[in-house]
Design a protein around this motif. Structure first.
Motif, PDB file in Angstrom:
ATOM      1  N   ALA A  10      27.417  15.671   5.415  1.00  0.00           N
ATOM      2  CA  ALA A  10      28.191  16.763   4.826  1.00  0.00           C
ATOM      3  C   ALA A  10      28.816  16.345   3.503  1.00  0.00           C
ATOM      4  CB  ALA A  10      29.272  17.225   5.799  1.00  0.00           C
ATOM      5  N   ARG A  11      29.229  15.089   3.404  1.00  0.00           N
ATOM      6  CA  ARG A  11      29.815  14.585   2.158  1.00  0.00           C
ATOM      7  C   ARG A  11      28.765  14.568   1.048  1.00  0.00           C
ATOM      8  NH1 ARG A  11      34.231  11.155   2.724  1.00  0.00           N
ATOM      9  NH2 ARG A  11      34.242  11.152   0.440  1.00  0.00           N
ATOM     10  N   PHE A  12      27.564  14.144   1.389  1.00  0.00           N
ATOM     11  CA  PHE A  12      26.485  14.070   0.402  1.00  0.00           C
ATOM     12  C   PHE A  12      26.080  15.468  -0.070  1.00  0.00           C
ATOM     13  CE2 PHE A  12      21.775  12.982  -0.344  1.00  0.00           C
ATOM     14  CZ  PHE A  12      22.003  12.601  -1.652  1.00  0.00           C
ATOM     15  N   VAL A  13      25.961  16.399   0.864  1.00  0.00           N
ATOM     16  CA  VAL A  13      25.587  17.774   0.510  1.00  0.00           C
ATOM     17  C   VAL A  13      26.651  18.409  -0.370  1.00  0.00           C
ATOM     18  CG1 VAL A  13      25.219  20.082   1.454  1.00  0.00           C
ATOM     19  CG2 VAL A  13      24.137  18.118   2.549  1.00  0.00           C
ATOM     20  N   ALA A  14      27.906  18.089  -0.108  1.00  0.00           N
ATOM     21  CA  ALA A  14      29.006  18.689  -0.870  1.00  0.00           C
ATOM     22  C   ALA A  14      29.085  18.167  -2.297  1.00  0.00           C
ATOM     23  CB  ALA A  14      30.335  18.441  -0.155  1.00  0.00           C
ATOM     24  N   ARG A  15      28.443  17.025  -2.566  1.00  0.00           N
ATOM     25  CA  ARG A  15      28.471  16.452  -3.909  1.00  0.00           C
ATOM     26  C   ARG A  15      27.041  16.095  -4.317  1.00  0.00           C
ATOM     27  NH1 ARG A  15      32.967  11.897  -5.698  1.00  0.00           N
ATOM     28  NH2 ARG A  15      33.309  12.709  -7.798  1.00  0.00           N
ATOM     29  N   PRO A  16      26.221  17.081  -4.618  1.00  0.00           N
ATOM     30  CA  PRO A  16      24.802  16.821  -4.915  1.00  0.00           C
ATOM     31  C   PRO A  16      24.629  16.006  -6.189  1.00  0.00           C
ATOM     32  CG  PRO A  16      25.387  19.073  -5.485  1.00  0.00           C
ATOM     33  CD  PRO A  16      26.569  18.495  -4.760  1.00  0.00           C
ATOM     34  N   LEU A  17      23.426  15.487  -6.381  1.00  0.00           N
ATOM     35  CA  LEU A  17      23.142  14.623  -7.523  1.00  0.00           C
ATOM     36  C   LEU A  17      23.125  15.361  -8.854  1.00  0.00           C
ATOM     37  CD1 LEU A  17      20.364  12.333  -6.017  1.00  0.00           C
ATOM     38  CD2 LEU A  17      22.828  11.934  -6.128  1.00  0.00           C
ATOM     39  N   THR A  18      23.323  16.651  -8.813  1.00  0.00           N
ATOM     40  CA  THR A  18      23.408  17.425 -10.053  1.00  0.00           C
ATOM     41  C   THR A  18      24.800  17.339 -10.684  1.00  0.00           C
ATOM     42  OG1 THR A  18      23.874  19.379  -8.694  1.00  0.00           O
ATOM     43  CG2 THR A  18      21.597  19.047  -9.414  1.00  0.00           C
ATOM     44  N   VAL A  19      25.771  16.779  -9.959  1.00  0.00           N
ATOM     45  CA  VAL A  19      27.110  16.574 -10.525  1.00  0.00           C
ATOM     46  C   VAL A  19      27.316  15.083 -10.749  1.00  0.00           C
ATOM     47  CG1 VAL A  19      27.999  18.638  -9.393  1.00  0.00           C
ATOM     48  CG2 VAL A  19      28.228  16.426  -8.257  1.00  0.00           C
ATOM     49  N   ASP A  20      28.296  14.739 -11.581  1.00  0.00           N
ATOM     50  CA  ASP A  20      28.423  13.360 -12.059  1.00  0.00           C
ATOM     51  C   ASP A  20      28.731  12.339 -10.971  1.00  0.00           C
ATOM     52  OD1 ASP A  20      27.827  14.206 -14.559  1.00  0.00           O
ATOM     53  OD2 ASP A  20      29.878  14.127 -15.332  1.00  0.00           O
ATOM     54  N   GLY A  21      29.568  12.681 -10.016  1.00  0.00           N
ATOM     55  CA  GLY A  21      29.942  11.712  -8.992  1.00  0.00           C
ATOM     56  C   GLY A  21      30.998  10.735  -9.486  1.00  0.00           C
ATOM     57  N   THR A  22      31.264   9.704  -8.693  1.00  0.00           N
ATOM     58  CA  THR A  22      32.316   8.731  -8.997  1.00  0.00           C
ATOM     59  C   THR A  22      31.906   7.836 -10.165  1.00  0.00           C
ATOM     60  OG1 THR A  22      32.965   8.737  -6.678  1.00  0.00           O
ATOM     61  CG2 THR A  22      33.721   6.880  -8.019  1.00  0.00           C
ATOM     62  N   PRO A  23      32.754   7.686 -11.173  1.00  0.00           N
ATOM     63  CA  PRO A  23      32.411   6.863 -12.338  1.00  0.00           C
ATOM     64  C   PRO A  23      32.161   5.411 -11.977  1.00  0.00           C
ATOM     65  CG  PRO A  23      34.295   8.275 -12.816  1.00  0.00           C
ATOM     66  CD  PRO A  23      34.049   8.379 -11.343  1.00  0.00           C
ATOM     67  N   THR A  24      31.228   4.793 -12.671  1.00  0.00           N
ATOM     68  CA  THR A  24      30.889   3.396 -12.426  1.00  0.00           C
ATOM     69  C   THR A  24      32.104   2.488 -12.573  1.00  0.00           C
ATOM     70  OG1 THR A  24      28.628   3.738 -13.174  1.00  0.00           O
ATOM     71  CG2 THR A  24      29.457   1.478 -13.220  1.00  0.00           C
ATOM     72  N   GLN A  25      32.916   2.739 -13.594  1.00  0.00           N
ATOM     73  CA  GLN A  25      34.056   1.854 -13.845  1.00  0.00           C
ATOM     74  C   GLN A  25      35.036   1.851 -12.680  1.00  0.00           C
ATOM     75  OE1 GLN A  25      34.135  -0.218 -16.600  1.00  0.00           O
ATOM     76  NE2 GLN A  25      35.712  -1.199 -15.328  1.00  0.00           N
ATOM     77  N   ASP A  26      35.161   2.980 -11.991  1.00  0.00           N
ATOM     78  CA  ASP A  26      36.038   3.032 -10.824  1.00  0.00           C
ATOM     79  C   ASP A  26      35.569   2.028  -9.771  1.00  0.00           C
ATOM     80  OD1 ASP A  26      37.251   5.062 -12.184  1.00  0.00           O
ATOM     81  OD2 ASP A  26      36.899   6.606 -10.667  1.00  0.00           O
ATOM     82  N   TRP A  27      34.256   1.955  -9.574  1.00  0.00           N
ATOM     83  CA  TRP A  27      33.708   1.008  -8.600  1.00  0.00           C
ATOM     84  C   TRP A  27      33.870  -0.435  -9.083  1.00  0.00           C
ATOM     85  CZ3 TRP A  27      33.347   2.836  -4.097  1.00  0.00           C
ATOM     86  CH2 TRP A  27      32.868   4.130  -3.846  1.00  0.00           C
ATOM     87  N   LEU A  28      33.602  -0.666 -10.350  1.00  0.00           N
ATOM     88  CA  LEU A  28      33.735  -2.027 -10.869  1.00  0.00           C
ATOM     89  C   LEU A  28      35.164  -2.537 -10.715  1.00  0.00           C
ATOM     90  CD1 LEU A  28      31.572  -1.740 -14.128  1.00  0.00           C
ATOM     91  CD2 LEU A  28      30.911  -2.693 -11.905  1.00  0.00           C
ATOM     92  N   ASP A  29      36.129  -1.687 -10.990  1.00  0.00           N
ATOM     93  CA  ASP A  29      37.526  -2.081 -10.847  1.00  0.00           C
ATOM     94  C   ASP A  29      37.873  -2.359  -9.379  1.00  0.00           C
ATOM     95  OD1 ASP A  29      37.813  -1.730 -13.563  1.00  0.00           O
ATOM     96  OD2 ASP A  29      38.734   0.261 -13.395  1.00  0.00           O
ATOM     97  N   ALA A  30      37.334  -1.536  -8.485  1.00  0.00           N
ATOM     98  CA  ALA A  30      37.677  -1.650  -7.065  1.00  0.00           C
ATOM     99  C   ALA A  30      37.070  -2.877  -6.407  1.00  0.00           C
ATOM    100  CB  ALA A  30      37.227  -0.393  -6.321  1.00  0.00           C
ATOM    101  N   LEU A  31      35.968  -3.380  -6.957  1.00  0.00           N
ATOM    102  CA  LEU A  31      35.234  -4.463  -6.305  1.00  0.00           C
ATOM    103  C   LEU A  31      35.518  -5.846  -6.890  1.00  0.00           C
ATOM    104  CD1 LEU A  31      31.787  -2.664  -5.912  1.00  0.00           C
ATOM    105  CD2 LEU A  31      33.481  -3.087  -4.125  1.00  0.00           C
ATOM    106  N   VAL A  32      36.457  -5.932  -7.801  1.00  0.00           N
ATOM    107  CA  VAL A  32      36.742  -7.208  -8.464  1.00  0.00           C
ATOM    108  C   VAL A  32      37.085  -8.300  -7.459  1.00  0.00           C
ATOM    109  CG1 VAL A  32      38.405  -8.380  -9.953  1.00  0.00           C
ATOM    110  CG2 VAL A  32      37.413  -6.202 -10.669  1.00  0.00           C
TER     111      VAL A  32
END
Length: 247
Positions: A10-32
């Motif tokens: 349901a989460r995947f369907v609610a945010r299809p690949l036609t929208v930007d999604g979570t920015p890469t930098q957010d992930w890079l910061d979170a995984l330091v």
């Protein structure tokens, strides 16, 4: 079907690949501060992809790194990939995607993949069979197994993860899961993601270059075939820029 069915479709369907999604930098910061995955005892690994390209997009850098270290690697593609473009003749698309998979494997410098040819989009209907097939590959060998995450959102990804988990439990194999679409629909700190089990995979710069080259092998997913590309450029860029992780 007897295997447990839980996931984040349901989460995947609610945010299809036609929208930007979570920015890469957010992930890079979170995984330091994320811990590293220790692969020092890995001598052989089976890597299971739901579709041709999952092994590269989600685990390609790790595949290339492990292979370069002398680890025996075997890629298994569960589905034929024939449903990615419904307007195209399915058998033709199956041949295209199988050829792309073999080219990507050569680019990553890993052995020829095993293609099980299950119907794309219907893997949950074949989950028991897949678990049996993977069990036969693991039995009697000290093999690790990696598969698409059981919570990744795509039903095929989740079915492959469940089947691989079952096979690993039967054989006492080390089991890890790698996310792909999580990077798109989830966010850092998302409660549905098992952060306590997350580990950063050891990917060398050279292996990342191979992953980038192998990704380009999947032209059917990256280029327009009488329709917009299945994988938009911003999706591919994020999958190449975020670290590879396992749970």
């Amino acid at each position: 079907m007897t295997l447990a069915q839980m996931g984040n479709g349901a989460r995947f369907v609610a945010r299809p690949l036609t929208v930007d999604g979570t920015p890469t930098q957010d992930w890079l910061d979170a995984l330091v501060q994320a811990p590293a995955w220790d692969v020092s005892n890995c001598r052989e690994i089976v890597v299971v992809a739901a579709h041709p390209d999952d092994e590269t997009l989600g685990f390609g850098g790790t595949l290339a790194t492990l292979a370069a270290r002398g680890v025996r690697v075997q890629v298994v593609a569960a589905s034929d990939g024939g449903a990615s473009h419904p307007h195209l003749e399915r058998r033709r698309l199956e041949r295209i995607r199988c050829a792309e998979l073999h080219t990507a494997a050569r680019t990553l410098r890993v052995p020829a993949p095993i293609c099980l040819g299950l119907p794309d989009g219907e893997l949950s209907d074949h989950e028991e069979w897949l678990a049996e097939r993977l069990t036969s590959l693991l039995e009697g060998r000290p093999v690790w197994i990696a598969a698409t995450w059981r919570g990744d959102g795509h039903p095929d990804h989740e079915a492959v993860g469940r089947a691989a988990a079952t096979a690993a439990q039967r054989c006492g194999a080390v089991f890890v899961e790698y996310p792909i679409w999580m990077w798109h629909w989830a966010t850092p700190g998302d409660p549905v993601v098992p952060w306590d089990r997350l580990r950063i995979a050891p990917v060398t710069a050279h292996a990342l270059d191979r992953k980038t080259a192998a990704t380009r092998c999947y032209r059917s997913q990256l280029q327009s075939i009488d329709s917009p590309p299945l994988l938009p450029p911003f999706v591919v860029r994020r999958l190449l820029d975020v670290p590879e992780v396992v749970f």
